[in-house]
Scaffold this motif. Structure first.
Motif, PDB file in Angstrom:
ATOM      1  N   ALA A  99     110.804  -2.384  54.832  1.00 40.37           N
ATOM      2  CA  ALA A  99     110.429  -3.311  53.751  1.00 40.37           C
ATOM      3  C   ALA A  99     111.180  -4.626  53.923  1.00 40.37           C
ATOM      4  O   ALA A  99     112.378  -4.652  54.190  1.00 40.37           O
ATOM      5  CB  ALA A  99     110.759  -2.687  52.409  1.00 40.37           C
ATOM      6  N   ALA A 100     110.465  -5.706  53.745  1.00 38.86           N
ATOM      7  CA  ALA A 100     111.036  -7.022  54.018  1.00 38.86           C
ATOM      8  C   ALA A 100     112.296  -7.281  53.203  1.00 38.86           C
ATOM      9  O   ALA A 100     113.273  -7.818  53.704  1.00 38.86           O
ATOM     10  CB  ALA A 100     109.983  -8.094  53.751  1.00 38.86           C
ATOM     11  N   HIS A 101     112.283  -6.848  51.956  1.00 36.62           N
ATOM     12  CA  HIS A 101     113.439  -7.189  51.124  1.00 36.62           C
ATOM     13  C   HIS A 101     114.724  -6.550  51.634  1.00 36.62           C
ATOM     14  O   HIS A 101     115.788  -7.129  51.568  1.00 36.62           O
ATOM     15  CB  HIS A 101     113.162  -6.831  49.656  1.00 36.62           C
ATOM     16  N   GLN A 102     114.577  -5.349  52.206  1.00 33.75           N
ATOM     17  CA  GLN A 102     115.787  -4.695  52.741  1.00 33.75           C
ATOM     18  C   GLN A 102     116.363  -5.475  53.907  1.00 33.75           C
ATOM     19  O   GLN A 102     117.564  -5.721  54.009  1.00 33.75           O
ATOM     20  CB  GLN A 102     115.457  -3.290  53.228  1.00 33.75           C
ATOM     21  N   LEU A 103     115.472  -5.860  54.812  1.00 36.12           N
ATOM     22  CA  LEU A 103     115.916  -6.627  55.970  1.00 36.12           C
ATOM     23  C   LEU A 103     116.586  -7.911  55.500  1.00 36.12           C
ATOM     24  O   LEU A 103     117.655  -8.292  55.989  1.00 36.12           O
ATOM     25  CB  LEU A 103     114.721  -6.938  56.863  1.00 36.12           C
ATOM     26  N   LEU A 104     115.957  -8.557  54.538  1.00 38.50           N
ATOM     27  CA  LEU A 104     116.483  -9.838  54.100  1.00 38.50           C
ATOM     28  C   LEU A 104     117.822  -9.681  53.396  1.00 38.50           C
ATOM     29  O   LEU A 104     118.687 -10.546  53.482  1.00 38.50           O
ATOM     30  CB  LEU A 104     115.447 -10.539  53.218  1.00 38.50           C
ATOM     31  N   GLU A 105     118.008  -8.554  52.725  1.00 36.51           N
ATOM     32  CA  GLU A 105     119.332  -8.295  52.142  1.00 36.51           C
ATOM     33  C   GLU A 105     120.386  -8.232  53.240  1.00 36.51           C
ATOM     34  O   GLU A 105     121.474  -8.782  53.119  1.00 36.51           O
ATOM     35  CB  GLU A 105     119.335  -6.958  51.369  1.00 36.51           C
ATOM     36  N   PRO A 109     124.072 -18.140  57.103  1.00 36.34           N
ATOM     37  CA  PRO A 109     124.089 -19.159  56.059  1.00 36.34           C
ATOM     38  C   PRO A 109     122.683 -19.314  55.496  1.00 36.34           C
ATOM     39  O   PRO A 109     121.699 -19.077  56.189  1.00 36.34           O
ATOM     40  CB  PRO A 109     124.497 -20.435  56.813  1.00 36.34           C
ATOM     41  N   GLY A 110     122.611 -19.682  54.244  1.00 33.00           N
ATOM     42  CA  GLY A 110     121.283 -19.854  53.651  1.00 33.00           C
ATOM     43  C   GLY A 110     120.782 -18.596  52.987  1.00 33.00           C
ATOM     44  O   GLY A 110     119.928 -18.641  52.122  1.00 33.00           O
ATOM     45  N   GLY A 111     121.279 -17.437  53.452  1.00 31.41           N
ATOM     46  CA  GLY A 111     120.906 -16.194  52.805  1.00 31.41           C
ATOM     47  C   GLY A 111     119.433 -15.880  52.936  1.00 31.41           C
ATOM     48  O   GLY A 111     118.745 -16.412  53.786  1.00 31.41           O
ATOM     49  N   ARG A 112     118.945 -15.024  52.050  1.00 29.38           N
ATOM     50  CA  ARG A 112     117.610 -14.475  52.244  1.00 29.38           C
ATOM     51  C   ARG A 112     116.495 -15.497  52.075  1.00 29.38           C
ATOM     52  O   ARG A 112     115.403 -15.283  52.560  1.00 29.38           O
ATOM     53  CB  ARG A 112     117.357 -13.268  51.350  1.00 29.38           C
ATOM     54  N   ASP A 113     116.763 -16.598  51.422  1.00 27.25           N
ATOM     55  CA  ASP A 113     115.670 -17.542  51.253  1.00 27.25           C
ATOM     56  C   ASP A 113     115.682 -18.676  52.280  1.00 27.25           C
ATOM     57  O   ASP A 113     114.647 -19.240  52.583  1.00 27.25           O
ATOM     58  CB  ASP A 113     115.681 -18.115  49.835  1.00 27.25           C
ATOM     59  N   GLY A 114     116.854 -18.997  52.785  1.00 29.86           N
ATOM     60  CA  GLY A 114     116.906 -20.168  53.666  1.00 29.86           C
ATOM     61  C   GLY A 114     117.425 -19.905  55.069  1.00 29.86           C
ATOM     62  O   GLY A 114     117.567 -20.829  55.859  1.00 29.86           O
ATOM     63  N   TRP A 115     117.672 -18.635  55.400  1.00 25.52           N
ATOM     64  CA  TRP A 115     118.346 -18.362  56.674  1.00 25.52           C
ATOM     65  C   TRP A 115     117.580 -18.911  57.869  1.00 25.52           C
ATOM     66  O   TRP A 115     118.174 -19.388  58.833  1.00 25.52           O
ATOM     67  CB  TRP A 115     118.577 -16.856  56.847  1.00 25.52           C
ATOM     68  N   ASP A 116     116.248 -18.819  57.789  1.00 24.93           N
ATOM     69  CA  ASP A 116     115.505 -19.215  58.974  1.00 24.93           C
ATOM     70  C   ASP A 116     115.391 -20.739  59.090  1.00 24.93           C
ATOM     71  O   ASP A 116     114.901 -21.255  60.075  1.00 24.93           O
ATOM     72  CB  ASP A 116     114.125 -18.556  59.002  1.00 24.93           C
ATOM     73  N   ASP A 129     123.316 -14.557  65.502  1.00 25.54           N
ATOM     74  CA  ASP A 129     122.853 -13.789  64.344  1.00 25.54           C
ATOM     75  C   ASP A 129     121.480 -14.271  63.881  1.00 25.54           C
ATOM     76  O   ASP A 129     120.649 -13.476  63.439  1.00 25.54           O
ATOM     77  CB  ASP A 129     123.865 -13.889  63.191  1.00 25.54           C
ATOM     78  N   TYR A 130     121.263 -15.572  63.998  1.00 25.69           N
ATOM     79  CA  TYR A 130     119.935 -16.108  63.687  1.00 25.69           C
ATOM     80  C   TYR A 130     118.907 -15.562  64.678  1.00 25.69           C
ATOM     81  O   TYR A 130     117.834 -15.075  64.302  1.00 25.69           O
ATOM     82  CB  TYR A 130     119.957 -17.642  63.744  1.00 25.69           C
ATOM     83  N   GLN A 131     119.237 -15.638  65.952  1.00 26.08           N
ATOM     84  CA  GLN A 131     118.297 -15.170  66.980  1.00 26.08           C
ATOM     85  C   GLN A 131     117.967 -13.687  66.786  1.00 26.08           C
ATOM     86  O   GLN A 131     116.804 -13.268  66.856  1.00 26.08           O
ATOM     87  CB  GLN A 131     118.917 -15.403  68.373  1.00 26.08           C
ATOM     88  N   LEU A 132     118.999 -12.913  66.515  1.00 25.64           N
ATOM     89  CA  LEU A 132     118.784 -11.476  66.296  1.00 25.64           C
ATOM     90  C   LEU A 132     117.969 -11.210  65.038  1.00 25.64           C
ATOM     91  O   LEU A 132     117.103 -10.337  65.024  1.00 25.64           O
ATOM     92  CB  LEU A 132     120.136 -10.749  66.211  1.00 25.64           C
ATOM     93  N   ALA A 133     118.238 -11.987  63.996  1.00 22.46           N
ATOM     94  CA  ALA A 133     117.488 -11.791  62.747  1.00 22.46           C
ATOM     95  C   ALA A 133     116.008 -12.086  62.976  1.00 22.46           C
ATOM     96  O   ALA A 133     115.134 -11.397  62.450  1.00 22.46           O
ATOM     97  CB  ALA A 133     118.062 -12.707  61.654  1.00 22.46           C
TER      98      ALA A 133
END
Lengths: 667, 667
Positions: A495-501, A508-515, A524-528
């Motif tokens: 589920a997307a929300h779990q991954l985003l948690e 940085p930016g957390g679940r709404d702005g990380w990308d 960590d960005y590349q892996l995410a």
């Protein structure tokens, strides 16, 4: 829809190009440091094989002038000659002349791939498949009777699994092994031509004993596929009841004597059943510690996973040879003047040539780290000092081995082809290594498991969360199973929300702005990004399978329709595993030149992987258009930083000069 | 950034999947109609070659058992044997035993590619390169003296252009041809080893006469590269002053005797200069109708464009053989059960297998249409009944030939590889055609112009709008020229608003909404997408080049940095030309089954081309995320419609059964 702002893009490009020239500090490469990274814990084993390769490097030049039979003889002599040495014997128990170190045996095999690939594959058949099957599927009496001779190269043999009619779906093999209670023998029979054993290495010329996979029949009851030892050749002639045919000329690997085998009621003692997982007792009763026949079959197959790990590593070795030649050629060959009065320009100073070779080089480094991780897990699960690992660890290993084999062997095909083309007409001559590299590695994508079938196996593990009771390869079973049982778990897990948690905690930016906010060069960005794609595709495939079946669709048709989605999810999974392995290794390094260079390679691998599928990330709202373009510019900038150390990057592979054999190309 | 709405995507997927099963009306294929489309205006010529191929089809089976010299002899005999027939002679003037029809000669060559490729390439060397050079660069006395013997296969010869040091940059060849006024001879000299002629077909064994490209020196002055006839072999021995070396074993094409040539002050009469464009008169004065030496050189080269057209067509022919085998195998081979009780499933009923083969099949059809268009233009420009075409038409032809050759030969490499892998282990045996197909076509991407260099030539034509005074291949010159002169024209011509004005006239939605409102299956939409990408990339590359130079950057460095952008624009240009050619041919057909099937193939080609670069379209605001996903679903739907006629699609290629030679695979 808004028009693209051309002027803006150009201004950005210009700024980037200027920045690249002022740019980041120049990289300095330390070949020894990079070599240590690539060679990993078995540097000494690899060096021993490197020295051994030099001893028979002359075969690489002579092979084109030998007849097929002369070539096979040369290759057999070499394969026999390395018996008992560090080039072949690391994986066997010390009691039988081996080194008792599985990790070392994989490292040795990977390095052997720098040399003649017929030698490699015939060694793999003899010491890996044949010897490995006796070791893994047999019991003490088989070990005592055969292993010492196998390890020393005195007893050559075959791994007779594949049949003409069944290559991928080996659970449906046609060969029959029936226990005859009257004589207490096993009778091995080829019922028809689709059940003939096909493409079997060592069969056409040299093998004396074969591990034959057949449907075992005891007391009139079929018990599924088991392995039986069958002598196939006595004093150079086919054994009674055995028919042998030569597969003849092949695309490559002409030094390997692939053949076909038919068995006409060949009788062998009951003891010839390799009976680690199932036996026939003195009363003619079938007994097994594993009740479920599917589970039993896949447990047996699972013990042979080392073959897949080895082929993947061999594909990487061959890629390294090809890229070494192409990069060295590009640092020597000049064509066309681009700066007035400067003479012609080196090929590797062209942007396009960098684009062709440097991402492949980065990917080779990344896959080396991934390969080392799978070899490490293999060593851990099968290592002599480890008690039997649990099922879950075994299945995770099998999945990782399957996925890594698929991506490394496809990479080999692609890298070798690009390297050949990058050497122009000179690359077409057999005096250089490309002819053999191309032809010999071509079948790597097929043998030890067709790559697409392997990715399906990976997908199945992901979709069932390795929780299915048995790992049947049957597609229909997969659809039923997924539709009925595990899919909710998969959907919940992904589920997307779990991954985003989880992402919120590291970026940085957390679940709404990380990308948007994370730096492109943040691992960590590349892996995410890769993890997001994997989980999203997996969840989508699971939902489509479930929905199709829930709608009353025929499960088979549903599966066939969703199949490319399923396989795509598996590829994304493997991409993520590869980056994870590479990043973890680089992070473990101390600060310094080597870490800097490897960080640039890791960034190049990660960003070209995202870039190659940027359509998907844009479609799914995980890349904005400007950020997507920024990735492409960043790739260019990293390549320009790596350009001055390109020679060091290939020198670090440590391909012995003697086996490079491309004097015209590399001088 | 908004989270992706998973649930919505799944619902859409489900709806699509259901729709696909209810779906569009089933397609019906008429093999004869498809064959007529593919064969084009020269169906009879192609049928004559098909019959001829069957006569020497046995070579395809026997080649693996012949020594290199035996194979070369067999191939030479066949090549000599087809001299004067419709398999080789269509392109020469009737007065010298030819058919006087260039279009027919290309059609014949394309079809010859269904058979043994050593025969094809040696024929190409003899009748195409060698004969073509004598015909195009020579004058009446050369034609009268040699053409009849060349056409009949009585005089075998070489096209000696490439040197070890210069393959792509042939304007910088090192061989010297000096006019000696004292004896009125031309003295041909190889000054050093980098100037040896290399990879020359027919040189190692059979050639007697060579067209040698060399720097002509008259009266002490260098006049640029010209062609001179030099006897290289007399009674089977090297001519005095000529040294010949065998290139030895190659990746493939082992039936062609490639060799190296050195000239040690070899003297030939002044008349041996092929002097259509420049001559040395009786007083030892150099005279040419073309003053500018670069222009003269590229005019000479331009006359040889048929070679490129032919190689492209040959690559397509080889792809058709490979895809025929793979599709027929996929319609025969079953593996794994997917529907309970239905037995194992045909490979081509798997979605992934359709994804692997059907887009390649569609692309093969599209490229056939594009190839026919370039052959038609060649015939028009060089046809006997056409007065000399203007420079602009010649340059447009050269550009189209270069671009088409690049995409068709890359397609061949990719399609043959995918077809091989799709046939599993069986595809690896030489008894099937893949071994030869892979090995023999491998060099197609390199010879007759390295594909990347060719795409750069295409880009140059686009960037200069074919308006440069001469077409120098020199990269530095290109940068200077673009920066100084033509770039404003290019930027103006490709301005987005102009393109959008044109689009407004053909598509619903007009300039603001066309990319949202037009149907995905509207060819005008598909063409507008490809044209938008091409013009955008071209304008971007032009601006980057100009800006880099305006900023005071070194033009050479600027060019090298922008090079992959430049080449990308050329690829996009060729993609558009291919779709345009395919759409135009399909639109010209009457309504009916054949048009319906070809429309589906055209849609599949167009949408997979857009899909493959959807990252770019998304980045540049020309695809929305939902529309991008809709393209992928549409591709799936088209493939399912084409699945039932897959066999017809390959039967229409008309590869003779005798040369398919893959009995194990296709039954």
């Amino acid at each position: 829809m808004a028009l693209d702002t051309d002027q803006h893009a150009t201004t950005t490009d210009r700024r980037e190009e200027r920045a690249a020239h002022r740019g980041a500090p120049p990289l300095t490469a330390d070949v020894a440091g990079l070599r240590a990274f690539l060679d990993g814990p078995y540097a000494e084993v690899r060096d021993e094989v490197r020295r051994g390769l030099a001893d028979h490097a002359s075969l690489l030049d002579e092979d084109v002038d030998l007849s097929r039979d002369e070539l096979r003889e040369r290759v057999r002599d070499i394969v026999v000659g390395i018996g008992g040495t560090g080039q072949a014997a690391h994986g066997f128990p010390p009691a039988h002349g081996g080194g008792g170190d599985i990790g070392a045996s994989v490292a040795a095999f990977e390095t052997l791939a720098y040399g003649d690939l017929s030698v490699l594959v015939k060694s793999g058949v003899q010491y890996g498949l044949f010897g490995g099957a006796v070791q893994q599927l047999g019991t003490a009496r088989h070990h005592d009777a055969y292993l010492a001779d196998i390890v020393a190269g005195r007893l050559l043999g075959c791994f007779a699994m594949t049949e003409t009619g069944h290559g991928s779906n080996v659970q449906q093999l046609g060969t029959v092994a029936r226990h005859d209670p009257d004589t207490d023998e096993i009778v091995v029979t080829t019922p028809d031509d689709t059940a003939r054993k096909d493409y079997i290495g060592n069969a056409a010329r040299d093998g004396e004993l074969a591990v034959v996979f057949a449907q075992l029949e005891v007391g009139g009851e079929r018990r599924g596929v088991h392995a039986v030892l069958v002598p196939i050749r006595v004093d150079g002639e086919p054994a009674p009841g055995v028919r042998i045919e030569d597969c003849g000329a092949k695309i490559g690997l002409e030094g390997v004597d692939n053949g076909r085998l038919w068995f006409d009621d060949v009788r062998v003692p009951r003891d010839n059943l390799l009976d680690r997982f199932a036996t026939i007792d003195e009363d003619g009763e079938y007994r097994s510690s594993i009740d479920n026949p599917d589970r039993r079959f896949f447990t047996m197959l699972g013990t042979l996973v080392q073959g897949r790990v080895s082929v993947g590593g061999a594909g990487l070795g061959a890629s390294k040879v090809a890229l070494t030649i192409a990069v060295r050629y590009a640092l020597r060959r000049r064509q066309f003047e681009t700066e007035k009065g400067e003479g012609e320009t080196l090929l590797l100073d062209y942007g396009m040539h960098q684009r062709r070779l440097l991402p492949l080089l980065a990917r080779t480094y990344a896959l080396t780290a991934a390969q080392e991780e799978v070899a490490r897990q293999l060593h851990e699960v099968f290592g002599a000092d480890t008690p039997d690992a649990d099922d879950r660890a075994r299945r995770a290993l099998e999945s990782r081995a399957a996925g890594t084999k698929a991506v490394t062997t496809w990479h080999a095909t692609r890298a070798i082809q690009e390297a050949r083309e990058a050497c122009g007409g000179a690359g077409y001559l057999s005096a250089n290594r490309f002819a053999a590299l191309k032809a010999d590695t071509d079948v790597f994508t097929t043998f030890e498991g067709d790559n697409h079938v392997l990715l399906q196996l990976v997908a199945k593990g992901l979709l069932t969360d390795y929780s299915s009771e048995f790992e049947d390869l049957d597609q229909f079973g997969m659809v039923r199973f997924v539709a009925g049982l595990a899919v909710d778990t998969v959907i919940e897990r992904t589920a997307a929300h779990q991954l985003l948690e989880r992402i919120r905690d590291v970026l940085p930016g957390g679940r709404d702005g990380w990308d948007q906010e994370a730096g492109l060069l943040d691992p960590d960005y590349q892996l995410a990004m890769l993890r997001y794609r994997e989980e999203h595709q997996l969840a989508g495939a699971a939902r489509r399978l479930k929905a199709g079946v829930d709608d009353g669709g025929d499960p088979g048709v549903v599966f066939r329709t969703v199949q490319d989605h399923v396989i795509g999810a598996a590829r994304s999974h493997v991409d993520r595993l590869v980056l994870e392995a590479f990043v973890a290794r680089v992070r473990a390094l101390p600060e310094g030149h080597t870490r800097e260079v490897l960080t640039a390679l890791s960034d190049l691998y990660a960003l070209t992987t995202i870039e190659a599928d940027r359509g998907w990330f844009l479609e799914h709202g995980r890349l904005s258009a400007p950020r997507s373009k920024a990735i492409t510019r960043e790739v260019g900038a990293i390549m320009r930083r790596l350009r001055p150390v390109a020679r060091d990057l290939v020198d670090a592979f440590g391909v012995p000069e003697d086996v490079l054999g491309a004097e015209d190309l590399i001088g």
